[in-house]
Design an enzyme around this catalytic site. Structure first.
Site, PDB file in Angstrom:
ATOM      1  N   HIS A 100       0.707  -0.959  -0.016  1.00 54.18           N
ATOM      2  CA  HIS A 100      -0.018  -0.305  -0.376  1.00 54.18           C
ATOM      3  C   HIS A 100       0.865   1.220   0.135  1.00 54.18           C
ATOM      4  O   HIS A 100       0.894   1.724   0.631  1.00 54.18           O
ATOM      5  CB  HIS A 100      -0.964   0.107   1.194  1.00 54.18           C
ATOM      6  CG  HIS A 100      -2.239   0.508   1.342  1.00 54.18           C
ATOM      7  ND1 HIS A 100      -2.637   1.976   0.373  1.00 54.18           N
ATOM      8  CD2 HIS A 100      -2.940   0.866   1.819  1.00 54.18           C
ATOM      9  CE1 HIS A 100      -3.297   2.433   0.583  1.00 54.18           C
ATOM     10  NE2 HIS A 100      -3.851   1.914   1.558  1.00 54.18           N
ATOM     11  N   ASP A 132      -2.444  -1.196  12.461  1.00 47.15           N
ATOM     12  CA  ASP A 132      -3.594  -2.032  11.481  1.00 47.15           C
ATOM     13  C   ASP A 132      -4.338  -2.804  11.808  1.00 47.15           C
ATOM     14  O   ASP A 132      -3.878  -3.360  12.839  1.00 47.15           O
ATOM     15  CB  ASP A 132      -2.465  -1.894   9.847  1.00 47.15           C
ATOM     16  CG  ASP A 132      -3.768  -1.777   9.494  1.00 47.15           C
ATOM     17  OD1 ASP A 132      -4.819  -1.832   8.746  1.00 47.15           O
ATOM     18  OD2 ASP A 132      -3.281  -2.990   7.663  1.00 47.15           O
ATOM     19  N   ARG A 160      -2.681  12.506   2.956  1.00 45.51           N
ATOM     20  CA  ARG A 160      -2.814  10.913   2.204  1.00 45.51           C
ATOM     21  C   ARG A 160      -3.700  12.286   0.377  1.00 45.51           C
ATOM     22  O   ARG A 160      -2.879  11.909  -0.385  1.00 45.51           O
ATOM     23  CB  ARG A 160      -4.636  10.183   2.353  1.00 45.51           C
ATOM     24  CG  ARG A 160      -4.304   9.330   2.823  1.00 45.51           C
ATOM     25  CD  ARG A 160      -3.349   8.323   3.035  1.00 45.51           C
ATOM     26  NE  ARG A 160      -3.386   7.849   1.581  1.00 45.51           N
ATOM     27  CZ  ARG A 160      -4.662   6.145   1.229  1.00 45.51           C
ATOM     28  NH1 ARG A 160      -5.226   5.823   2.037  1.00 45.51           N
ATOM     29  NH2 ARG A 160      -4.379   6.100   0.426  1.00 45.51           N
TER      30      ARG A 160
HETATM   31  N1   CP Z   1      -6.099   3.684   4.756  1.00 37.80           N
HETATM   32  C1   CP Z   1      -6.608   3.685   3.586  1.00 37.80           C
HETATM   33  O1   CP Z   1      -6.372   2.922   2.418  1.00 37.80           O
HETATM   34  O2   CP Z   1      -8.219   3.372   3.951  1.00 37.80           O
HETATM   35  P1   CP Z   1      -9.265   3.477   2.359  1.00 37.80           P
HETATM   36  O3   CP Z   1      -9.265   1.712   2.016  1.00 37.80           O
HETATM   37  O4   CP Z   1      -9.923   4.025   3.087  1.00 37.80           O
HETATM   38  O5   CP Z   1      -9.146   3.699   1.428  1.00 37.80           O
HETATM   39  N1  NVA Z   2      -4.180  -3.888   5.866  1.00 39.02           N
HETATM   40  C1  NVA Z   2      -6.028  -3.370   5.644  1.00 39.02           C
HETATM   41  C2  NVA Z   2      -5.495  -1.729   5.454  1.00 39.02           C
HETATM   42  C3  NVA Z   2      -6.780  -0.383   4.789  1.00 39.02           C
HETATM   43  C4  NVA Z   2      -6.084   0.481   4.120  1.00 39.02           C
HETATM   44  C5  NVA Z   2      -6.366  -3.959   4.923  1.00 39.02           C
HETATM   45  O1  NVA Z   2      -6.329  -4.267   3.344  1.00 39.02           O
HETATM   46  O2  NVA Z   2      -7.885  -4.057   4.374  1.00 39.02           O
END
Ligand code: CP
Ligand code: NVA
Length: 309
Positions: free
Chosen positions: A135, A226, A295
């Site tokens: 990510h 997370d 972001r």
């Molecule tokens: N942190 C993040 O990527 O959030 P969303 O899943 O809401 O885009």
């Molecule tokens: N680890 C989480 C991040 C969400 C932004 C997921 O992949 O769902």
């Protein structure tokens, strides 16, 4: 015919594939546009982008859509299920066709390999908006938040507590590039993606992965966690993961073992009462809403990098 050379762009897929100067420039431009939004106004007039998502999103979708609008560009949101991809059209044909319409595609995909397949067939930049493995846009906003808060990234001591997921993987990639110390407390059964860990170690990452949570917390400037169950995890794994991670909750008792000025970050969405307590996420140590705001600013910097503007 439009060909790749008419779009001299760059992908943004995994941090370890990018160079340190470019990534630092992205962080710095994020800070600049936050301080003065006019720096990015209409930077991308007449450009167009597609957001192609196969997973839910709040922050990533909104921040890209608003960033694109403030850059003077146009954006189309496409859900894979309601596009022809959902009826079996090939990734190759989709990438080729989209390359004829827009200047970049921002993809959230459950399968990292599919994102790579898309980028291999695309003539325009592809941005990774989250896959099962990484990510990068999120971690760039997190790094911007750290720089904003501490004035530096490389001297910091970051503690990760929890699952070895896509976000953890990207922190590992970032540690080798930005030279901060990354101490991770992750259960043995939920270790991060080995290949990224090996690449980071080869690039001299200052990285420790342990199950000793207290040792990770002790000297941290920043504590990150997370969700315990990611979008890509199977529903059948949910209860088992929660059981494995139950001692990895970031709560006040844990936070108090860190130095008095350590901050708390979480990419959100948070599962309050699981990986973090209300007391921590709502405390003055928590910068989660600044992190979410960032972001928006960093997406502009990432788009600027990708279009080589
Ligand atoms: N942190 C993040 O990527 O959030 P969303 O899943 O809401 O885009
Ligand atoms: N680890 C989480 C991040 C969400 C932004 C997921 O992949 O769902």
């Amino acid at each position: 015919m439009v060909s790749r050379k008419d779009y001299p762009g760059r992908n943004f897929i995994n941090l370890h594939e990018l160079n340190k100067e470019d990534l630092n420039e992205i962080v710095n431009f994020g800070l600049e546009v936050k301080a003065d939004a006019s720096r990015s106004k209409d930077l991308m007039q007449n450009k167009s982008f597609i957001l192609l998502f196969d997973k839910p999103s709040t922050r990533t979708r909104i921040s890209f859509e608003v960033a694109i609008s403030q850059l003077g560009a146009h954006c189309t949101y496409l859900d894979t299920k309601t596009s022809q991809l959902g009826r079996g059209e090939s990734i190759k044909d989709t990438a080729k066709v989209m390359s004829r319409y827009v200047n970049g595609v921002i993809i959230r995909n459950a399968n990292h390999d599919e994102l790579i397949e898309f980028s291999d067939n695309s003539d325009i930049p592809v941005i990774n908006a989250l896959t099962d493995l990484s990510h990068p846009c999120q971690i760039m906003a997190d790094l911007m938040t750290l720089k904003e808060q501490f004035g530096t990234i490389q001297d910091l001591n970051i503690a990760w507590i929890g699952d070895g997921n896509n976000v953890a993987n990207t922190w590992i990639q970032a540690s080798a590039i930005f030279n901060f110390k990354l101490n991770m407390a992750i259960p043995k059964r939920l270790m991060p993606y080995k290949e990224y860990e090996e690449i980071a170690k080869k690039n001299n990452a200052n990285l420790t992965i342990t199950q000793d949570i207290d040792s990770v917390i002790k000297s941290a400037n920043c504590i990150v966690t997370d969700t315990w169950v990611s979008m890509n995890d199977l529903e059948t794994e949910r209860l088992e993961k929660i059981k494995i991670l139950k001692d990895y909750q970031v709560n006040m008792e844990l936070l108090q073992k860190s130095s008095g000025d350590a901050i708390f970050l979480h990419c959100l969405p948070a599962h309050r009462g699981e990986e973090v307590t209300n007391e921590v996420i709502d405390s003055s140590r928590s910068l989660v809403y600044d992190q979410a705001e960032n972001r928006l600013h960093i997406q502009k910097a990432i788009l600027k990098y990708c279009l080589n503007i």
